[in-house]
Design an enzyme around this catalytic site. Structure first.
Site, PDB file in Angstrom:
ATOM      1  N   SER A  61      26.392  54.316 -29.950  1.00  0.00           N
ATOM      2  CA  SER A  61      27.006  54.496 -28.632  1.00  0.00           C
ATOM      3  C   SER A  61      26.481  55.700 -27.862  1.00  0.00           C
ATOM      4  O   SER A  61      26.813  55.864 -26.678  1.00  0.00           O
ATOM      5  CB  SER A  61      28.523  54.596 -28.770  1.00  0.00           C
ATOM      6  OG  SER A  61      29.074  53.326 -29.034  1.00  0.00           O
ATOM      7  N   LYS A  64      24.925  54.941 -24.556  1.00  0.00           N
ATOM      8  CA  LYS A  64      25.699  54.775 -23.317  1.00  0.00           C
ATOM      9  C   LYS A  64      25.343  55.820 -22.260  1.00  0.00           C
ATOM     10  O   LYS A  64      25.269  55.505 -21.065  1.00  0.00           O
ATOM     11  CB  LYS A  64      27.194  54.821 -23.620  1.00  0.00           C
ATOM     12  CG  LYS A  64      27.728  53.598 -24.354  1.00  0.00           C
ATOM     13  CD  LYS A  64      29.208  53.738 -24.642  1.00  0.00           C
ATOM     14  CE  LYS A  64      29.813  52.425 -25.134  1.00  0.00           C
ATOM     15  NZ  LYS A  64      29.329  52.013 -26.441  1.00  0.00           N
ATOM     16  N   TYR A 174      38.155  51.678 -24.807  1.00  0.00           N
ATOM     17  CA  TYR A 174      36.732  51.695 -25.134  1.00  0.00           C
ATOM     18  C   TYR A 174      36.188  50.275 -25.048  1.00  0.00           C
ATOM     19  O   TYR A 174      36.803  49.334 -25.564  1.00  0.00           O
ATOM     20  CB  TYR A 174      36.545  52.268 -26.525  1.00  0.00           C
ATOM     21  CG  TYR A 174      35.152  52.744 -26.827  1.00  0.00           C
ATOM     22  CD1 TYR A 174      34.353  53.323 -25.845  1.00  0.00           C
ATOM     23  CD2 TYR A 174      34.638  52.631 -28.112  1.00  0.00           C
ATOM     24  CE1 TYR A 174      33.077  53.767 -26.135  1.00  0.00           C
ATOM     25  CE2 TYR A 174      33.375  53.085 -28.419  1.00  0.00           C
ATOM     26  CZ  TYR A 174      32.592  53.642 -27.426  1.00  0.00           C
ATOM     27  OH  TYR A 174      31.326  54.081 -27.724  1.00  0.00           O
TER      28      TYR A 174
END
Length: 407
Positions: A61, A64, A174
């Site tokens: 992640s 991101k 999330y």
């Protein structure tokens, strides 16, 4: 007080809890506050070699933030807007309904129409309702019933075909928002997300060693930390606590998790934002990225998530009492913490074992990428090590500044 990086990390390596780690930190002027590769990694052959700063890591992640940068470049170019309806460029999103639960007998999902459009700002701040299935019990149950794990890899729109978890803009959870945002970038630019990342993020910073899953470049594979007997397909299992599902089910460039890159290169991206040097984004755009973009309505959902079952992940080492919000790249602190994060610090992580931060007030940014041992992944130990990094890197920064004054 948290233990030092050296004491705690070397002890964890000796105890077999982790194999190694790569840690980099710098200030806005590019001074190397801390650059260390600790421990060893295991080659596919079983041979152990020392961990190196240029080893290629699965960012999970931490991808991101990079996707957010590319998205904001499209906003600067007038290709996208943060607040416009995305229906024309992402009709799959426009077609989604909102799931509120299951019928009494548990067989039929209860769905209702969206009451407002999804915007790019919602995708970047996890307020669109495009929740990760594992973060929403209703969606997890929907997937088990209608889209069980397994099968061949699929692109974004097919991998995340399930309903929305809440009305867009009404809460926080999330989400797959950055995966959708990456797909939207591809559609408005006519290039893959990987091509956009290389052209608009990597090239300006001199980064040459980045590739989305699967990593096929022959010059990168020998340095892949995640190519080893425990992970022969280089899926990033250690970073994800033992599971390779997130990459196994992905076809194409996923902006929420799919990038591989050395920590020594990732710190260049963090540094560019810290220095606000204009290489990636305009200074005013960077300032906007670091602002809290949660509405009053979505903030209630965010606070609930911080106190919920995934609290450890969502708080990223910050006490629940400390006021935080969400910017266009990660959590932002809305107040400073004495001796630690300053007000306006942005931070997030990757999988279970990677963490990054950018503290513009205290002039420091850093990344810590831990390589846990498998199959016995010790989450508690990894969380402790991440927190030791977060705290001790500030002590090292203070000591470095004192030394500069003496010199």
């Amino acid at each position: 007080m948290a233990e030092s990086i050296e004491t705690s990390f070397h002890a964890a390596i000796a105890a077999g809890k982790i194999n190694g780690a790569v840690i980099c930190a710098t200030d806005a002027k590019g001074h190397p506050i801390y650059n260390q590769a600790l421990g060893a990694r295991t080659l596919l052959s079983g041979e152990k070699v020392p961990q190196r700063l240029d080893d290629v890591l699965f960012l999970a992640s931490a991808t991101k933030l990079i996707t957010s940068i590319v998205v904001m470049q499209c906003v600067e170019q007038g290709l996208l807007s943060l607040t416009d309806d995305l229906s024309s460029v992402a009709p799959e999103l426009a077609a989604k309904q909102v799931m509120t639960g299951f019928s009494d007998y548990g067989e039929t999902p209860l769905l209702e129409p969206r009451n407002r459009p999804i915007t790019l700002e919602m995708l970047l701040t996890h307020t669109s309702g495009t929740d990760y299935w594992f973060a929403n019990p209703h969606l997890e149950r929907w997937c088990q019933k209608f889209d069980p794990p397994g099968g061949s890899p699929r692109p974004v729109a097919e991998a995340f075909l399930y309903p929305l978890g809440f009305q867009p803009g009404s809460s926080w959870m999330y989400s797959t928002g950055l995966d959708w945002a990456g797909k939207i970038v591809e559609r408005v630019t006519g290039r893959t997300l990987g091509e956009n990342v290389q052209r608009s993020v990597c090239d300006p910073l001199g980064i040459t060693d980045a590739q989305f899953n699967p990593v096929t470049r022959e010059d990168l594979r020998p340095r892949l930390v995640d190519l080893n007997p425990q992970d022969p397909n280089a899926l990033g299992r250690a970073v994800m606590g033992g599971s390779g599902e997130v990459n196994e089910r992905s076809l194409g460039d996923f902006g929420g998790h799919g990038l591989f890159m050395p920590a020594a290169d990732y710190i260049k991206i963090l540094h560019s934002l810290l220095a606000n040097d204009g290489k990636l984004l305009k200074p005013t755009t960077v300032d906007d990225v670091f602002q809290d973009h949660l509405s009053q309505e979505s903030r209630a959902g965010y606070r609930a998530a911080l106190a919920g079952p995934l609290s450890t992940i969502f708080r990223v080492g910050i006490d629940l009492e400390t006021k935080t919000g969400y910017g266009l790249g990660g959590v932002v602190t809305l107040e400073g913490v004495d001796g630690w994060y300053g007000e306006g610090t942005m931070t997030w992580g990757g999988g279970m074992s990677l963490v990054w931060f950018i503290d513009r007030k205290n002039d420091l940014c850093g990344i810590c990428a831990i390589q846990p041992s498998l199959p016995d992944f010790d989450l508690e130990k990894v969380e402790t090590l991440k927190q030791n990094f977060r705290r001790d890197i500030y002590r090292k920064h203070a000591a470095w500044k004192e030394q500069q004054q003496i010199v």
